[in-house]
Design a protein around this motif. Structure first.
Motif, PDB file in Angstrom:
ATOM      1  N   MET A 122       0.760  -0.990   0.033  1.00  0.00           N
ATOM      2  CA  MET A 122       0.015   0.049  -0.020  1.00  0.00           C
ATOM      3  C   MET A 122       0.797   1.259   0.018  1.00  0.00           C
ATOM      4  SD  MET A 122      -3.258  -0.250   2.541  1.00  0.00           S
ATOM      5  CE  MET A 122      -4.290  -1.693   2.253  1.00  0.00           C
ATOM      6  N   ALA A 123       0.019   2.352  -0.353  1.00  0.00           N
ATOM      7  CA  ALA A 123       0.920   3.540  -0.485  1.00  0.00           C
ATOM      8  C   ALA A 123       1.268   4.043   0.980  1.00  0.00           C
ATOM      9  CB  ALA A 123      -0.026   4.643  -0.974  1.00  0.00           C
ATOM     10  N   GLU A 124       2.246   5.337   1.257  1.00  0.00           N
ATOM     11  CA  GLU A 124       2.580   5.483   2.421  1.00  0.00           C
ATOM     12  C   GLU A 124       1.269   5.706   3.337  1.00  0.00           C
ATOM     13  OE1 GLU A 124       5.310   9.263   3.421  1.00  0.00           O
ATOM     14  OE2 GLU A 124       6.262   8.069   2.167  1.00  0.00           O
ATOM     15  N   ASN A 125       0.592   6.852   2.619  1.00  0.00           N
ATOM     16  CA  ASN A 125      -0.773   7.215   3.489  1.00  0.00           C
ATOM     17  C   ASN A 125      -1.675   6.240   3.342  1.00  0.00           C
ATOM     18  OD1 ASN A 125      -2.749   8.488   4.874  1.00  0.00           O
ATOM     19  ND2 ASN A 125      -3.028  10.147   3.180  1.00  0.00           N
ATOM     20  N   THR A 126      -1.796   5.336   4.174  1.00  0.00           N
ATOM     21  CA  THR A 126      -2.632   3.981   3.913  1.00  0.00           C
ATOM     22  C   THR A 126      -4.027   3.926   4.398  1.00  0.00           C
ATOM     23  OG1 THR A 126      -1.977   2.874   6.034  1.00  0.00           O
ATOM     24  CG2 THR A 126      -0.759   2.538   3.534  1.00  0.00           C
ATOM     25  N   SER A 127      -4.458   5.279   5.103  1.00  0.00           N
ATOM     26  CA  SER A 127      -5.525   5.427   5.963  1.00  0.00           C
ATOM     27  C   SER A 127      -6.229   6.945   5.938  1.00  0.00           C
ATOM     28  CB  SER A 127      -5.660   4.589   7.102  1.00  0.00           C
ATOM     29  OG  SER A 127      -5.029   5.289   8.119  1.00  0.00           O
ATOM     30  N   ALA A 128      -7.368   6.868   6.338  1.00  0.00           N
ATOM     31  CA  ALA A 128      -7.974   8.178   6.571  1.00  0.00           C
ATOM     32  C   ALA A 128      -9.235   7.868   7.413  1.00  0.00           C
ATOM     33  CB  ALA A 128      -8.466   8.871   5.379  1.00  0.00           C
ATOM     34  N   GLU A 129      -9.557   8.927   8.001  1.00  0.00           N
ATOM     35  CA  GLU A 129     -10.344   8.879   9.030  1.00  0.00           C
ATOM     36  C   GLU A 129     -11.776   9.838   8.890  1.00  0.00           C
ATOM     37  OE1 GLU A 129      -8.706   9.536  12.810  1.00  0.00           O
ATOM     38  OE2 GLU A 129      -8.005   7.461  13.149  1.00  0.00           O
ATOM     39  N   TYR A 130     -12.934   9.351   8.914  1.00  0.00           N
ATOM     40  CA  TYR A 130     -14.235  10.299   8.560  1.00  0.00           C
ATOM     41  C   TYR A 130     -15.136  10.180   9.772  1.00  0.00           C
ATOM     42  CZ  TYR A 130     -11.986  10.112   3.981  1.00  0.00           C
ATOM     43  OH  TYR A 130     -11.116  10.048   2.782  1.00  0.00           O
ATOM     44  N   GLY A 131     -15.634  11.217  10.170  1.00  0.00           N
ATOM     45  CA  GLY A 131     -16.846  11.292  10.949  1.00  0.00           C
ATOM     46  C   GLY A 131     -18.176  10.663  10.215  1.00  0.00           C
ATOM     47  N   LEU A 132     -19.221  10.263  10.837  1.00  0.00           N
ATOM     48  CA  LEU A 132     -20.194   9.939  10.252  1.00  0.00           C
ATOM     49  C   LEU A 132     -20.860  11.110   9.209  1.00  0.00           C
ATOM     50  CD1 LEU A 132     -22.101   7.908  13.062  1.00  0.00           C
ATOM     51  CD2 LEU A 132     -21.160   6.865  10.899  1.00  0.00           C
ATOM     52  N   VAL A 172     -10.939   4.726  -1.624  1.00  0.00           N
ATOM     53  CA  VAL A 172     -10.387   3.598  -1.413  1.00  0.00           C
ATOM     54  C   VAL A 172     -10.006   2.594  -2.390  1.00  0.00           C
ATOM     55  CG1 VAL A 172     -11.237   1.302  -0.227  1.00  0.00           C
ATOM     56  CG2 VAL A 172     -11.699   3.655   0.969  1.00  0.00           C
ATOM     57  N   ILE A 173     -10.781   2.530  -3.399  1.00  0.00           N
ATOM     58  CA  ILE A 173     -10.388   1.721  -4.507  1.00  0.00           C
ATOM     59  C   ILE A 173      -9.264   2.282  -5.351  1.00  0.00           C
ATOM     60  CG2 ILE A 173     -11.241   1.005  -6.665  1.00  0.00           C
ATOM     61  CD1 ILE A 173     -14.183   1.454  -5.627  1.00  0.00           C
ATOM     62  N   ALA A 190     -14.774   0.198   9.163  1.00  0.00           N
ATOM     63  CA  ALA A 190     -14.029   0.701   8.169  1.00  0.00           C
ATOM     64  C   ALA A 190     -14.396   0.352   6.870  1.00  0.00           C
ATOM     65  CB  ALA A 190     -12.547  -0.168   8.454  1.00  0.00           C
ATOM     66  N   ILE A 191     -14.110   1.062   5.697  1.00  0.00           N
ATOM     67  CA  ILE A 191     -14.405   0.750   4.362  1.00  0.00           C
ATOM     68  C   ILE A 191     -12.996   0.219   3.639  1.00  0.00           C
ATOM     69  CG2 ILE A 191     -14.998   1.681   2.020  1.00  0.00           C
ATOM     70  CD1 ILE A 191     -16.414   3.693   3.720  1.00  0.00           C
ATOM     71  N   VAL A 192     -12.802  -0.939   3.022  1.00  0.00           N
ATOM     72  CA  VAL A 192     -11.461  -1.451   2.772  1.00  0.00           C
ATOM     73  C   VAL A 192     -11.671  -1.811   1.087  1.00  0.00           C
ATOM     74  CG1 VAL A 192     -10.813  -2.166   5.242  1.00  0.00           C
ATOM     75  CG2 VAL A 192     -11.988  -3.744   3.788  1.00  0.00           C
ATOM     76  N   PRO A 193     -10.696  -1.999   0.608  1.00  0.00           N
ATOM     77  CA  PRO A 193     -10.603  -2.460  -0.651  1.00  0.00           C
ATOM     78  C   PRO A 193     -11.082  -3.947  -0.805  1.00  0.00           C
ATOM     79  CG  PRO A 193      -8.470  -1.559  -0.331  1.00  0.00           C
ATOM     80  CD  PRO A 193      -9.236  -1.660   0.896  1.00  0.00           C
ATOM     81  N   GLN A 219     -11.956  -9.747   1.670  1.00  0.00           N
ATOM     82  CA  GLN A 219     -12.256 -10.950   1.350  1.00  0.00           C
ATOM     83  C   GLN A 219     -11.388 -11.962   1.921  1.00  0.00           C
ATOM     84  OE1 GLN A 219     -12.269 -10.798  -2.834  1.00  0.00           O
ATOM     85  NE2 GLN A 219     -14.420 -11.169  -2.992  1.00  0.00           N
ATOM     86  N   ALA A 220      -9.907 -11.381   2.137  1.00  0.00           N
ATOM     87  CA  ALA A 220      -8.744 -12.026   2.703  1.00  0.00           C
ATOM     88  C   ALA A 220      -9.179 -12.147   4.417  1.00  0.00           C
ATOM     89  CB  ALA A 220      -7.594 -11.378   2.552  1.00  0.00           C
ATOM     90  N   ALA A 221      -9.582 -11.030   4.839  1.00  0.00           N
ATOM     91  CA  ALA A 221     -10.090 -11.196   6.154  1.00  0.00           C
ATOM     92  C   ALA A 221     -11.187 -12.174   6.492  1.00  0.00           C
ATOM     93  CB  ALA A 221     -10.262  -9.730   6.561  1.00  0.00           C
ATOM     94  N   GLU A 222     -12.204 -12.198   5.685  1.00  0.00           N
ATOM     95  CA  GLU A 222     -13.271 -12.993   5.655  1.00  0.00           C
ATOM     96  C   GLU A 222     -12.813 -14.631   5.491  1.00  0.00           C
ATOM     97  OE1 GLU A 222     -17.880 -13.075   4.186  1.00  0.00           O
ATOM     98  OE2 GLU A 222     -16.331 -12.872   2.560  1.00  0.00           O
ATOM     99  N   HIS A 223     -11.884 -14.626   4.837  1.00  0.00           N
ATOM    100  CA  HIS A 223     -11.392 -16.138   4.520  1.00  0.00           C
ATOM    101  C   HIS A 223     -10.697 -16.598   5.882  1.00  0.00           C
ATOM    102  CE1 HIS A 223      -9.612 -19.538   3.027  1.00  0.00           C
ATOM    103  NE2 HIS A 223      -8.332 -19.274   3.559  1.00  0.00           N
ATOM    104  N   LEU A 224      -9.693 -15.596   6.659  1.00  0.00           N
ATOM    105  CA  LEU A 224      -9.372 -15.959   7.711  1.00  0.00           C
ATOM    106  C   LEU A 224      -9.980 -16.138   8.931  1.00  0.00           C
ATOM    107  CD1 LEU A 224      -6.170 -13.355   7.660  1.00  0.00           C
ATOM    108  CD2 LEU A 224      -6.221 -16.035   7.406  1.00  0.00           C
ATOM    109  N   LEU A 225     -11.298 -15.646   9.001  1.00  0.00           N
ATOM    110  CA  LEU A 225     -12.588 -15.625  10.008  1.00  0.00           C
ATOM    111  C   LEU A 225     -13.277 -16.807   9.696  1.00  0.00           C
ATOM    112  CD1 LEU A 225     -13.519 -11.919  10.266  1.00  0.00           C
ATOM    113  CD2 LEU A 225     -12.178 -13.255  11.841  1.00  0.00           C
ATOM    114  N   THR A 226     -13.193 -17.611   8.557  1.00  0.00           N
ATOM    115  CA  THR A 226     -14.225 -18.617   8.471  1.00  0.00           C
ATOM    116  C   THR A 226     -13.552 -19.963   8.219  1.00  0.00           C
ATOM    117  OG1 THR A 226     -14.353 -17.990   6.120  1.00  0.00           O
ATOM    118  CG2 THR A 226     -16.148 -17.347   7.483  1.00  0.00           C
ATOM    119  N   LYS A 227     -12.075 -19.866   8.145  1.00  0.00           N
ATOM    120  CA  LYS A 227     -11.712 -21.058   7.760  1.00  0.00           C
ATOM    121  C   LYS A 227     -11.516 -22.013   9.017  1.00  0.00           C
ATOM    122  CE  LYS A 227      -6.986 -20.180   8.930  1.00  0.00           C
ATOM    123  NZ  LYS A 227      -5.387 -20.402   8.430  1.00  0.00           N
ATOM    124  N   PRO A 228     -11.699 -23.286   9.002  1.00  0.00           N
ATOM    125  CA  PRO A 228     -11.767 -24.077  10.014  1.00  0.00           C
ATOM    126  C   PRO A 228     -10.489 -24.076  10.950  1.00  0.00           C
ATOM    127  CG  PRO A 228     -12.293 -25.239   7.971  1.00  0.00           C
ATOM    128  CD  PRO A 228     -12.052 -24.059   7.685  1.00  0.00           C
TER     129      PRO A 228
END
Length: 66
Positions: free
Chosen positions: A1-11, A25-26, A43-46, A51-60
């Motif tokens: 990822m680029a140097e500035n990898t995140s930003a914060e937004y109030g509702l 984000v895209i 968070a809003i993520v690419p 999908q990678a996070a979801e895979h880690l959370l759902t693998k046996p």
């Protein structure tokens, strides 16, 4: 990822600029954190990162990482 990898937004700010935030984000592969009362609550993520996070959370348990 680029140097500035995140930003914060109030509702309120996010409501006014959601389309632009998603496009950033895209395009920039950054994470957009949603803030509520000064704390990160979501968070809003690419898509590939979500999908990678979801895979880690759902693998046996005991299944080796890919």
């Amino acid at each position: 990822m680029a140097e500035n990898t995140s930003a914060e937004y109030g509702l309120r700010e996010l409501r006014a600029s959601l389309g632009n935030v998603v496009l950033d984000v895209i395009a920039d592969r950054k994470i957009a954190y949603v803030m509520q009362r000064g704390k990160r609550v979501a968070a809003i993520v690419p898509l590939d990162l979500a999908q990678a996070a979801e895979h880690l959370l759902t693998k046996p348990a005991g299944e080796p990482s890919a």
